[in-house]
Design a protein around this motif. Structure first.
Motif, PDB file in Angstrom:
ATOM      1  N   LEU A 366      50.471 121.713  54.843  1.00 26.68           N
ATOM      2  CA  LEU A 366      50.331 123.111  54.447  1.00 26.68           C
ATOM      3  C   LEU A 366      50.734 124.038  55.591  1.00 26.68           C
ATOM      4  O   LEU A 366      51.490 125.001  55.405  1.00 26.68           O
ATOM      5  CB  LEU A 366      48.878 123.364  54.031  1.00 26.68           C
ATOM      6  CG  LEU A 366      48.475 124.786  53.624  1.00 26.68           C
ATOM      7  CD1 LEU A 366      49.293 125.261  52.440  1.00 26.68           C
ATOM      8  CD2 LEU A 366      46.988 124.844  53.314  1.00 26.68           C
ATOM      9  N   PHE A 367      50.260 123.748  56.788  1.00 27.78           N
ATOM     10  CA  PHE A 367      50.555 124.588  57.957  1.00 27.78           C
ATOM     11  C   PHE A 367      52.035 124.524  58.326  1.00 27.78           C
ATOM     12  O   PHE A 367      52.623 125.529  58.741  1.00 27.78           O
ATOM     13  CB  PHE A 367      49.685 124.156  59.134  1.00 27.78           C
ATOM     14  CG  PHE A 367      49.727 125.103  60.303  1.00 27.78           C
ATOM     15  CD1 PHE A 367      49.328 126.416  60.166  1.00 27.78           C
ATOM     16  CD2 PHE A 367      50.165 124.674  61.546  1.00 27.78           C
ATOM     17  CE1 PHE A 367      49.364 127.295  61.246  1.00 27.78           C
ATOM     18  CE2 PHE A 367      50.208 125.540  62.623  1.00 27.78           C
ATOM     19  CZ  PHE A 367      49.804 126.852  62.478  1.00 27.78           C
ATOM     20  N   ASN A 368      52.651 123.348  58.188  1.00 31.86           N
ATOM     21  CA  ASN A 368      54.098 123.227  58.445  1.00 31.86           C
ATOM     22  C   ASN A 368      54.874 124.235  57.619  1.00 31.86           C
ATOM     23  O   ASN A 368      55.804 124.894  58.106  1.00 31.86           O
ATOM     24  CB  ASN A 368      54.580 121.815  58.107  1.00 31.86           C
ATOM     25  CG  ASN A 368      54.309 120.820  59.214  1.00 31.86           C
ATOM     26  OD1 ASN A 368      54.100 121.187  60.357  1.00 31.86           O
ATOM     27  ND2 ASN A 368      54.309 119.548  58.864  1.00 31.86           N
ATOM     28  N   MET A 369      54.522 124.343  56.351  1.00 30.11           N
ATOM     29  CA  MET A 369      55.233 125.264  55.474  1.00 30.11           C
ATOM     30  C   MET A 369      54.934 126.713  55.822  1.00 30.11           C
ATOM     31  O   MET A 369      55.805 127.588  55.753  1.00 30.11           O
ATOM     32  CB  MET A 369      54.871 124.971  54.013  1.00 30.11           C
ATOM     33  CG  MET A 369      55.312 123.610  53.536  1.00 30.11           C
ATOM     34  SD  MET A 369      54.952 123.301  51.785  1.00 30.11           S
ATOM     35  CE  MET A 369      53.179 123.114  51.790  1.00 30.11           C
ATOM     36  N   GLN A 370      53.687 126.986  56.225  1.00 25.44           N
ATOM     37  CA  GLN A 370      53.314 128.361  56.560  1.00 25.44           C
ATOM     38  C   GLN A 370      53.973 128.847  57.845  1.00 25.44           C
ATOM     39  O   GLN A 370      54.079 130.057  58.065  1.00 25.44           O
ATOM     40  CB  GLN A 370      51.788 128.458  56.661  1.00 25.44           C
ATOM     41  CG  GLN A 370      51.105 128.314  55.313  1.00 25.44           C
ATOM     42  CD  GLN A 370      49.599 128.251  55.403  1.00 25.44           C
ATOM     43  OE1 GLN A 370      49.035 127.968  56.470  1.00 25.44           O
ATOM     44  NE2 GLN A 370      48.912 128.493  54.300  1.00 25.44           N
ATOM     45  N   LEU A 371      54.418 127.939  58.688  1.00 15.91           N
ATOM     46  CA  LEU A 371      55.152 128.332  59.884  1.00 15.91           C
ATOM     47  C   LEU A 371      56.543 128.867  59.551  1.00 15.91           C
ATOM     48  O   LEU A 371      57.267 129.312  60.437  1.00 15.91           O
ATOM     49  CB  LEU A 371      55.280 127.145  60.847  1.00 15.91           C
ATOM     50  CG  LEU A 371      54.005 126.691  61.553  1.00 15.91           C
ATOM     51  CD1 LEU A 371      54.285 125.480  62.424  1.00 15.91           C
ATOM     52  CD2 LEU A 371      53.399 127.809  62.384  1.00 15.91           C
ATOM     53  N   GLY A 372      56.912 128.813  58.281  1.00 14.54           N
ATOM     54  CA  GLY A 372      58.212 129.318  57.861  1.00 14.54           C
ATOM     55  C   GLY A 372      59.242 128.231  57.669  1.00 14.54           C
ATOM     56  O   GLY A 372      60.435 128.522  57.581  1.00 14.54           O
ATOM     57  N   VAL A 538      56.242 130.947  67.496  1.00  8.73           N
ATOM     58  CA  VAL A 538      56.172 130.362  66.160  1.00  8.73           C
ATOM     59  C   VAL A 538      54.725 130.203  65.723  1.00  8.73           C
ATOM     60  O   VAL A 538      54.351 130.522  64.575  1.00  8.73           O
ATOM     61  CB  VAL A 538      56.909 129.004  66.115  1.00  8.73           C
ATOM     62  CG1 VAL A 538      56.629 128.283  64.809  1.00  8.73           C
ATOM     63  CG2 VAL A 538      58.408 129.205  66.290  1.00  8.73           C
ATOM     64  N   LEU A 539      53.862 129.712  66.618  1.00 14.67           N
ATOM     65  CA  LEU A 539      52.459 129.489  66.270  1.00 14.67           C
ATOM     66  C   LEU A 539      51.706 130.804  66.076  1.00 14.67           C
ATOM     67  O   LEU A 539      50.914 130.939  65.133  1.00 14.67           O
ATOM     68  CB  LEU A 539      51.770 128.656  67.353  1.00 14.67           C
ATOM     69  CG  LEU A 539      52.188 127.185  67.447  1.00 14.67           C
ATOM     70  CD1 LEU A 539      51.527 126.527  68.649  1.00 14.67           C
ATOM     71  CD2 LEU A 539      51.836 126.435  66.168  1.00 14.67           C
ATOM     72  N   ILE A 540      51.975 131.769  66.964  1.00 18.76           N
ATOM     73  CA  ILE A 540      51.214 133.029  66.894  1.00 18.76           C
ATOM     74  C   ILE A 540      51.695 133.897  65.744  1.00 18.76           C
ATOM     75  O   ILE A 540      50.908 134.353  64.909  1.00 18.76           O
ATOM     76  CB  ILE A 540      51.331 133.792  68.228  1.00 18.76           C
ATOM     77  CG1 ILE A 540      50.607 133.006  69.338  1.00 18.76           C
ATOM     78  CG2 ILE A 540      50.727 135.191  68.102  1.00 18.76           C
ATOM     79  CD1 ILE A 540      50.865 133.539  70.723  1.00 18.76           C
ATOM     80  N   VAL A 541      53.010 134.132  65.684  1.00 20.50           N
ATOM     81  CA  VAL A 541      53.549 135.021  64.652  1.00 20.50           C
ATOM     82  C   VAL A 541      53.576 134.328  63.289  1.00 20.50           C
ATOM     83  O   VAL A 541      53.198 134.904  62.271  1.00 20.50           O
ATOM     84  CB  VAL A 541      54.961 135.499  65.039  1.00 20.50           C
ATOM     85  CG1 VAL A 541      55.555 136.365  63.937  1.00 20.50           C
ATOM     86  CG2 VAL A 541      54.912 136.263  66.349  1.00 20.50           C
ATOM     87  N   GLY A 542      54.013 133.064  63.288  1.00 17.78           N
ATOM     88  CA  GLY A 542      54.138 132.372  62.012  1.00 17.78           C
ATOM     89  C   GLY A 542      52.856 131.766  61.509  1.00 17.78           C
ATOM     90  O   GLY A 542      52.658 131.630  60.305  1.00 17.78           O
TER      91      GLY A 542
END
Length: 567
Positions: A366-372, A538-542
């Motif tokens: 789920l988090f992989n996809m939310q990172l964009g 990527v971690l903070i913004v995405g």
């Protein structure tokens, strides 16, 4: 966790890194329009296509013209697919006599495959005719993948060109990518899958005898050819509803490894292509290093959680890892690795059911996809998405050193930063907005099969997968309804094309700029510091945008599990 499991991960990563340069060089030849060994055979086909269509492949298109041609092309393909699916019952190559798809399901499926998402609200073997599988769906697997790579090429040209008005020719890019990359590789992969036991036939079913002596009818069809492009093009739509967990799609441990490598191969190669395009291969390696660090971190957490298993079951003396929803042919390590690969790469193919993962094990996909979808990412989409984050990262770095930010010789000014932010904001706004709507409306709440945090995770996963153009599902959501088919279809369309337009605008703006040589005051964009900054942005913004929703879903689910509560 076992030594064999870590060995599998190490072998996968080693082969993948070995593929980066040769794949990247082949892609670079296509990016430049140079002749390849395949031109002797396929060159006449390419030239015939241009003559018949009246296309001049040497025409250099502005970003607006490139975007219009891309949008019209994809819109026509989506309309064609919708028409074919609605008329399926009247068309040939339908040995099982499947009925036409309903309006909302045909709408959802057409946009799904046109946006390279391949979200499936249907069961492939029980819904689609052979003609629909081959013509309506597989054509998108090739052309949506080729579109993504072409768009990456356009952005590369934006960084590489100096004071130029154009960013390439959309038709030439798509044609060359399809003819000289996707088609030849898929022929090789199709032969490999057939040799491994994957069916490739126009028959609809076959009758077999079971071990008990009974007769059973099994669905078959042109599986191997679709399997090849669904993985190589990071499409993910399976011929069968069980996708790559089905033995007819993924029969052996070797095919499982080849499938994972196929998903990542082009995305990894494009990082090297970018370095070559801008004249500094280290730029591509720096991006790949950031991607691989995020990928390995996700793989470690997913494997650790699935190998640890469920503490509630451990208290009942049922020791061992979490095998629920996993194929015994592959086990925990291969299933956890596949889940991270497919969601890091915007593919959506699955060899295990993510809904049956532990709470934190299921949170990683789920988090992989939310990172964009930028951790390797979909073919083309991953690298151009990551470069948008790189623009933000170099902007932050410029503020640190008190200079106008520069990246690979181009000044990053307010226009590029605003466009990058606009593109990156599409995912959180759409995912969270649609998830919120589905979480309060009766039609949305009728979908999840579970209540509480896990039910919310099922809703959140569906919209994340759709808007991020991944296509995998938690499998605990009844999504074949007018509400979900309609809303998810709109989400897939927004998630694909609302990012592409500002990205192409960035490409056009950068192409028009002059080259700015690096100085002693420039922030270095090739070393460990730059790689770390990329990961942080990527971690903070995405990622941090989604922390509250993750806390309500998988994190709350995990806390309940360790307290002995199951839903």
């Amino acid at each position: 966790m076992t030594v064999q499991g870590w060995l599998l991960i190490a072998v996968f990563v080693g082969i993948l890194l070995a593929l980066a340069k040769p794949v990247g060089l082949w892609l670079f030849a296509l990016y430049e329009g140079r002749r390849t060994p395949l031109h002797a055979i396929l060159g006449p086909v390419e030239r015939s296509f241009y003559r018949l269509s009246g296309i001049n492949p040497e025409e250099d298109q502005t970003w607006r013209r490139y975007a219009v041609h891309m949008l019209v092309f994809n819109a026509l393909l989506i309309l064609m697919t919708y028409g074919l699916l609605r008329a399926q019952a009247l068309l040939p190559l339908n040995p099982q006599g499947h009925a036409a798809l309903g309006e909302h399901l045909a709408f959802n499926t057409a946009i799904s495959f046109g946006s390279n998402t391949n979200w499936q609200s249907y069961g492939g073997e029980s819904t689609m005719s052979n003609l629909s599988q081959m013509l309506a769906l597989t054509i998108h697997n090739f052309l949506s993948a080729a579109t993504g790579i072409a768009l990456a090429f356009a952005l590369f040209r934006g960084f590489a060109r100096r004071s130029a008005a154009g960013i390439g020719n959309f038709w030439a890019d798509v044609t060359r990518i399809t003819l000289y990359l996707l088609l030849p590789l898929c022929i090789v992969l199709t032969v490999f899958y057939i040799a491994s036991g994957v069916p490739q036939t126009l028959a609809g079913t076959v009758d077999v005898s079971t071990l008990e002596g009974a007769r059973q009818t099994l669905a078959i069809g042109p599986v191997a050819s679709q399997e090849a492009i669904k993985l190589l093009g990071t499409n993910g739509g399976g011929f069968f509803n069980a996708n790559s967990a089905h033995p007819f799609e993924n029969p052996t441990a070797l095919t499982n490894l080849v499938q994972m490598l196929s998903i990542f191969a082009i995305g990894v190669g494009l990082t090297y292509t970018f370095g070559k395009a801008v004249g500094n291969a280290r730029q591509g390696w720096a991006i790949l290093a950031a991607m691989m660090a995020l990928f390995l971190a996700g793989t470690t957490v997913a494997y650790w959680q699935e190998a640890a298993g469920n503490p509630v079951l451990h208290q009942l003396n049922a020791a061992g890892g979490n095998m629920e929803g996993k194929e015994v042919r592959f086990g925990i390590a291969a299933s956890a690795l596949f889940s991270v690969v497919t969601t890091a790469a915007s593919c959506g193919a699955v060899n295990a059911m993510h809904d049956s993962f532990t709470a934190l094990g299921g949170m990683i996909p789920l988090f992989n996809m939310q990172l964009g979808e930028v951790v390797i990412g979909g073919v083309g989409a991953g690298i151009y998405g990551f470069l948008l984050f790189a623009i933000l990262a170099v902007f932050v770095a410029g503020l640190m050193v008190g200079r106008t930010p520069e990246y690979v010789g181009k000044k990053i000014e307010s226009r590029e930063v605003k466009l990058a932010v606009l593109a990156i904001a599409v995912l959180p706004l759409t995912i969270l907005g649609m998830s919120a709507v589905a979480s309060v409306l009766p039609a949305g709440l009728a979908g999840p099969l579970n209540k509480g945090p896990h039910g919310f995770s099922e809703i959140l996963y569906a919209f994340t997968s759709a808007v991020a153009n991944n296509g995998s599902a938690f499998a605990g959501l009844s999504a074949n309804t007018p509400f979900y088919n309609g809303l998810l279809g709109v989400g897939m369309w927004i998630g694909r094309f609302f990012i592409i337009i500002p990205m192409l605008a960035v490409a056009g703006s950068l192409a028009a700029k002059k080259y700015t040589p690096a100085t002693a005051g420039s922030f270095p964009t090739t070393g460990p510091l730059w790689t770390g900054l990329l990961i942080g942005i990527v971690l903070i913004v995405g990622g941090l945008t989604f922390l509250p929703s993750l806390a309500l879903g998988p994190i709350a689910d995990h806390i309940a599990m360790i307290r002995g509560q199951l839903f």
